[in-house]
Design a protein around this motif. Structure first.
Motif, mmCIF file in Angstrom:
data_model
loop_
_atom_site.group_PDB
_atom_site.id
_atom_site.type_symbol
_atom_site.label_atom_id
_atom_site.label_comp_id
_atom_site.label_asym_id
_atom_site.label_seq_id
_atom_site.Cartn_x
_atom_site.Cartn_y
_atom_site.Cartn_z
ATOM 1 N N HIS A 1 -4.043 37.368 -1.619
ATOM 2 C CA HIS A 1 -4.422 38.637 -2.227
ATOM 3 C C HIS A 1 -5.105 39.557 -1.209
ATOM 4 N N LEU A 2 -5.954 38.988 -0.356
ATOM 5 C CA LEU A 2 -6.612 39.799 0.667
ATOM 6 C C LEU A 2 -5.609 40.379 1.658
ATOM 7 N N ARG A 3 -4.612 39.587 2.035
ATOM 8 C CA ARG A 3 -3.577 40.068 2.956
ATOM 9 C C ARG A 3 -2.874 41.294 2.355
ATOM 10 N N ILE A 4 -2.580 41.233 1.072
ATOM 11 C CA ILE A 4 -1.920 42.359 0.401
ATOM 12 C C ILE A 4 -2.851 43.567 0.340
ATOM 13 N N LEU A 5 -4.133 43.339 0.042
ATOM 14 C CA LEU A 5 -5.095 44.447 -0.004
ATOM 15 C C LEU A 5 -5.306 45.064 1.372
ATOM 16 N N LEU A 6 -5.332 44.242 2.402
ATOM 17 C CA LEU A 6 -5.468 44.750 3.768
ATOM 18 C C LEU A 6 -4.245 45.593 4.139
ATOM 19 N N ASN A 7 -3.062 45.097 3.795
ATOM 20 C CA ASN A 7 -1.816 45.822 4.110
ATOM 21 C C ASN A 7 -1.681 47.122 3.324
ATOM 22 N N SER A 8 -2.224 47.146 2.113
ATOM 23 C CA SER A 8 -2.091 48.339 1.281
ATOM 24 C C SER A 8 -3.205 49.353 1.525
ATOM 25 N N GLY A 9 -4.176 48.998 2.355
ATOM 26 C CA GLY A 9 -5.218 49.947 2.734
ATOM 27 C C GLY A 9 -6.452 49.969 1.868
ATOM 28 N N ASN B 1 -2.059 43.422 -9.419
ATOM 29 C CA ASN B 1 -2.444 42.081 -9.844
ATOM 30 C C ASN B 1 -3.899 42.107 -10.281
ATOM 31 N N GLU B 2 -4.210 41.432 -11.379
ATOM 32 C CA GLU B 2 -5.586 41.411 -11.902
ATOM 33 C C GLU B 2 -6.581 40.858 -10.893
ATOM 34 N N ARG B 3 -6.172 39.834 -10.152
ATOM 35 C CA ARG B 3 -7.094 39.245 -9.170
ATOM 36 C C ARG B 3 -7.389 40.225 -8.030
ATOM 37 N N ARG B 4 -6.379 40.985 -7.611
ATOM 38 C CA ARG B 4 -6.618 41.963 -6.545
ATOM 39 C C ARG B 4 -7.534 43.076 -7.039
ATOM 40 N N ILE B 5 -7.362 43.475 -8.288
ATOM 41 C CA ILE B 5 -8.267 44.480 -8.854
ATOM 42 C C ILE B 5 -9.691 43.930 -8.891
ATOM 43 N N ALA B 6 -9.854 42.679 -9.282
ATOM 44 C CA ALA B 6 -11.188 42.057 -9.307
ATOM 45 C C ALA B 6 -11.789 41.997 -7.907
ATOM 46 N N ILE B 7 -10.963 41.693 -6.911
ATOM 47 C CA ILE B 7 -11.449 41.645 -5.525
ATOM 48 C C ILE B 7 -11.900 43.030 -5.090
ATOM 49 N N VAL B 8 -11.103 44.056 -5.367
ATOM 50 C CA VAL B 8 -11.482 45.424 -4.988
ATOM 51 C C VAL B 8 -12.784 45.817 -5.671
ATOM 52 N N ARG B 9 -12.907 45.507 -6.947
ATOM 53 C CA ARG B 9 -14.147 45.845 -7.659
ATOM 54 C C ARG B 9 -15.357 45.142 -7.035
ATOM 55 N N ALA B 10 -15.189 43.890 -6.646
ATOM 56 C CA ALA B 10 -16.281 43.160 -5.986
ATOM 57 C C ALA B 10 -16.616 43.799 -4.639
ATOM 58 N N LEU B 11 -15.602 44.229 -3.903
ATOM 59 C CA LEU B 11 -15.833 44.837 -2.590
ATOM 60 C C LEU B 11 -16.457 46.223 -2.704
ATOM 61 N N ILE B 12 -16.172 46.936 -3.785
ATOM 62 C CA ILE B 12 -16.801 48.241 -3.995
ATOM 63 C C ILE B 12 -18.308 48.080 -4.117
ATOM 64 N N VAL B 13 -18.744 47.003 -4.753
ATOM 65 C CA VAL B 13 -20.169 46.741 -4.934
ATOM 66 C C VAL B 13 -20.828 46.397 -3.600
ATOM 67 N N ALA B 14 -20.177 45.532 -2.811
ATOM 68 C CA ALA B 14 -20.739 45.118 -1.517
ATOM 69 C C ALA B 14 -19.685 44.364 -0.713
ATOM 70 N N PRO B 15 -19.759 44.440 0.612
ATOM 71 C CA PRO B 15 -18.856 43.634 1.445
ATOM 72 C C PRO B 15 -19.089 42.150 1.176
ATOM 73 N N ARG B 16 -18.053 41.355 1.302
ATOM 74 C CA ARG B 16 -18.141 39.917 1.031
ATOM 75 C C ARG B 16 -17.374 39.144 2.097
ATOM 76 N N THR B 17 -17.740 37.878 2.247
ATOM 77 C CA THR B 17 -16.930 36.990 3.068
ATOM 78 C C THR B 17 -15.770 36.494 2.219
ATOM 79 N N ARG B 18 -14.763 35.964 2.876
ATOM 80 C CA ARG B 18 -13.637 35.386 2.135
ATOM 81 C C ARG B 18 -14.131 34.259 1.224
#
Length: 109
Positions: A71-79, A37-54
């Motif tokens: 989306h975060l639940r899916i990213l957490l489950n997928s590792g 999902n594009e939004r999950r990719i955007a979230i991962v890219r943001a997290l690569i730069v720095a940790p964030r709050t929800r």
């Protein structure tokens, strides 16, 4: 994203498939779903730069809080992410396929 060669990704897929029994296909599906999902990719890219709050994620990425939570639940489950002390962090997964996919998302310097 454009990459110079698909060889590392193909090698990771071959390694993952060769070392797993067909019953373990669920693991590969979970990894693929993490970035499907594009939004999950955007979230991962943001997290690569720095940790964030929800809250930072849904505000900065213009995603509703419920959608961001999904989306975060899916990213957490997928590792691809982990949560510690109210911060969401990028996590480099152990699975070779997930690692290859995650490396494609790291910003080019």
């Amino acid at each position: 994203p454009q990459v110079s060669s698909a060889a590392p990704l193909l090698k990771a897929i071959q390694t993952a498939l060769a070392s797993r029994s067909p019953e373990r296909d669920f693991e590969i599906c979970t990894i693929a779903n993490g970035l499907a999902n594009e939004r999950r990719i955007a979230i991962v890219r943001a997290l690569i730069v720095a940790p964030r709050t929800r809250s930072e994620l849904h505000t900065n990425l213009n995603v509703s809080a419920p959608a961001c939570a999904k989306h975060l639940r899916i990213l957490l489950n997928s590792g691809f992410a982990e949560e510690q002390n109210q911060l969401v962090h990028f996590r480099m997964p152990a699975h070779p396929l997930a690692r290859a996919l995650a490396k494609l998302l790291v910003p080019v310097k």
